[in-house]
Structures are given as C-alpha cells and as structure tokens.
Design an enzyme around this catalytic site. Sequence first.
Site, short mmCIF file in Angstrom:
data_model
loop_
_atom_site.label_atom_id
_atom_site.label_comp_id
_atom_site.label_asym_id
_atom_site.label_seq_id
_atom_site.Cartn_x
_atom_site.Cartn_y
_atom_site.Cartn_z
N ASN A 1 4.63 -4.12 -5.73
CA ASN A 1 3.21 -4.66 -5.97
C ASN A 1 2.49 -3.71 -6.98
O ASN A 1 1.51 -4.48 -7.82
CB ASN A 1 2.37 -4.82 -4.69
N GLU B 1 3.31 6.02 2.84
CA GLU B 1 2.12 5.17 2.70
C GLU B 1 2.72 3.37 3.06
O GLU B 1 3.46 3.12 2.41
CB GLU B 1 1.63 5.04 1.15
N CYS C 1 -1.46 -3.61 0.27
CA CYS C 1 -1.30 -3.15 1.80
C CYS C 1 -2.49 -2.85 2.40
O CYS C 1 -2.42 -2.82 3.57
CB CYS C 1 -0.50 -1.58 1.71
N GLU D 1 -2.31 10.49 -0.98
CA GLU D 1 -2.10 10.43 -2.19
C GLU D 1 -3.49 10.19 -2.75
O GLU D 1 -4.56 9.64 -2.40
CB GLU D 1 -1.34 9.04 -2.76
#
Length: 503
Positions: A166, A263, A297, A477
């Site tokens: 994505n 993640e 997400c 992150e």
Amino acid sequence: AQLVDSMPSASTGSVVVTDDLNYWGGRRIKSKDGATTEPVFEPATGRVLCQMVPCGAEEVDQAVQSAQAAYLKWSKMAGIERSRVMLEAARIIRERRDNIAKLEVINNGKTITEAEYDIDAAWQCIEYYAGLAPTLSGQHIQLPGGAFAYTRREPLGVCAGILAWNYPFMIAAWKCAPALACGNAVVFKPSPMTPVTGVILAEIFHEAGVPVGLVNVVQGGAETGSLLCHHPNVAKVSFTGSVPTGKKVMEMSAKTVKHVTLELGGKSPLLIFKDCELENAVRGALMANFLTQGQVCTNGTRVFVQREIMPQFLEEVVKRTKAIVVGDPLLTETRMGGLISKPQLDKVLGFVAQAKKEGARVLCGGEPLTPSDPKLKNGYFMSPCVLDNCRDDMTCVKEEIFGPVMSVLPFDTEEEVLQRANNTTFGLASGVFTRDISRAHRVAANLEAGTCYINTYSISPVEVPFGGYKMSGFGRENGQATVDYYSQLKTVIVEMGDVDSLF
C-alpha cells in the site's frame, strides 16, 4: 533512472516496465533461480505492467553477502559521515519526486496527490534519521572505588525488510532510514504486487555514496520472505503486513533468534462525541476510511458516533462520500483510484455483500465501478461505501476489510464506547473527536492502541513513533524510539584499581 526519467510523458495505461527489479552489489540483477514468473498488474487498467521473477535461495544469499561486505565499511563510519550520505539521498529523492510519484501511482493505483505526499514522506524520513545519526551515543556510569562503566550503541548487522503493497516507496524508506542511521546494512523485499519503485530507492542510496552493496532488493513472495527470515546472517526482520503472515515471520525468525519488528493489521475505532466540531469529525472520518482506496492498516473503520448527532453526521458523510471522484489516478482531480488487484476488489465487495446479509444498510457505494474513460474499463474500481445499522458482532465490524468501506455504529456513553472500542484483538490506531479537553485525554489514555488521534486522523509524521498494541504487532517505526529497534547496547566495565577477588 531511465525509467524514472521517462515519467513526465507517461500516462495511465502507457507504461511497460522491462528493467531488472533486483538489486545487490550496487547494480540491478535479473532473477535466474526463482521458480516462476508472476505478472504485475496496473490497478487502473488491469493491464500487465511487468513480470516479477522471484529470487531463490542462492540469490537471497548473494544479496545478504553483499550487505555483509558493505556493513563492515558503513558500520565503521562516524555518524556525521553517514549523515552526509543520507542527506544526499534525501536531496536526490526530492529532486525526482514528481517522476517517482507517477511510477508509484502506475504500480500501486493510489492517486497522484497521495503518491506525491508519500514520496515527500520518504525523503523527510531519510532526512530525519540523517539528523539523528550523529547524535547516537552511549552513557557513562560511575561505579564505586573509581571504577566506571560505559555503554556503546552498536548496529545489529544485516537488517531485512519485508514490505507491504500500500505504500511501496515510503515503507521502504521507513525500513532503510533508521537501519542505515544506526550503521546497519539492508536487504528488503517489496510486495510481489508492487515491485517497481523500491529498487529505485536502493539505486538512489548508492548514487548518494553508500558503500557498494549496503542497500539491496530481492523480489518475490512468501518463499523469498521465508529465505530472509531463516537466513543465519540476517540479524533483524522488520515486517509490514497481515497478522497471519506476521505470526509466520515471528515463528521463522525465532529459529535463529532474530530481532523482529511487526507492523500488522488493524480494525481501529474512531469515537465521535456529540460535542465535537462536526465539520472536522466528518473530514476525519473520510480521511480515516478512504485514503489509498481504504487500503491503510491504521484506518478508523469502526466509526462510533454518539446517538444525538448520528443523523447530521450520516447526512454529511454520505453526501461527501458520493462526491468522491473515482477514476484515473494520474489526474489531479481524482480522489480515489483502483484497488490493488482483482482478488482484493472481489474480497472487499464480498465484505459488503456479507454486511448486507447480516443486516447492515448500505447508505452509498459498495459496488463495482467503471469510469467513463475507456482505458479504465478493466481497472479494479469500486464506489466508496458507508454502512450503518451495524452491530459489534458483524463481520464488517470485526474483520479488517482493507478497502473503502466505513462502518458506522451508534453509542450513548463514554464508558460504553470505550469498552466496545477496545473489544478487539487489534490495537494499531484509534481516534477521538471532542471539544472537551479532559475527555479527549481521558479517552486517549484508555484506548488500547499504539496511536491515538485527537481531533484529527491518518497522519504519520516521521518525528513520532508508529506501531501497534496487541495483535497489531510490536516494535516501533519512526521517531527516536526506533533507534532501540535497530541497534544493541554493549556494556563496558572498567576497573581502575586492583581486582577484588575471592580467590
């Protein structure tokens, strides 16, 4: 670089990629020992964009060896030296931003407006960690009797990144920048659906002056990812993707006790209280559901609206959702492109059909869409969808859809909505809209998620940590916190006098 340079004249449906998509030893390389060739499709047209040949075991090993050799040089450089190279990489990306963004659109399907933002976010990430690199240091600890200790922050070695489709270029930067700042080398694997732009980032780092072989790209699917997770000379794996795949990555990496960052997915709640600024809440809900065709997400797909303002909220959300321009993603007026693939489109439409069976009401959208432009007739488009009459036990409310589908649920009290919002195995993001400052911070403190937005949604500044709670993963992150996940601490203890021994 030649492909990127050709982008100013490119249009939807006009690009064919024939370049080799792997990269190690400082050059592009054609896969030879992968099993089969896989077609890569342009989401806007359904046309084959290129062929992806997955890397096999020998090629993954070559990429890791390349990274190991470069690591020996890069890890010995001072932080300020690494910083200069990274700043040059950021400058090159800035310079080529428009062309990289166009190629990202053609491969991924998102709109040019969003892709330009993503490329900006990529160079900003590299610039941020370039600034952080010279500041990385240890600590001095005074001990009794004149002895002392100090810590050294040292790199891990070769770090592997397994990327999602994505945000292909941006996530590659998110994985590479902190790793390089800490002195590591990188091998990353793009998604097999979006293999085109990641290799450009590797080329740019080498053009900027990293040691040859420091940043490497291997193409492939699950088998190639498995080879990275099992490789004995990979020190860390950072994975972005689904929960089931994340579990496998964790399991495979455990065999050689690797550092892991995950993640994973989300089913994030967005809480809209009756005292909110309704205009901002509507904007936030749209941003939380329809960016990148809903394939994000962190999306706030469970929109809880206090009952008193539900009619006004739905009226405005439906009106604006119907007005979203779906079509050619390279046109600046377009606000939604095609989904990533035909299977993904069918899956999302299946969720809408299931929601209707379970009693949800479709207020708008949720159907296949064919734009008026003939070249888009085979693209993977659908109309953005708003569902109401939803219940917490519905499939559309419990499972991650990963498409442009907003589920709206009523609530009455703060206590009730917090319990419902947290009743999920996910914990990636959350949001609250209210003008009550006490409630805003109280709700944020009680939502079980790695990120909580107050009176906004869907921004991820590089300066702040990003990551999940519960089954949405662990590790972070972005932000300074990421340094802890790409480095290790060595303790050095120094005795200045005689050894005090029992023997």
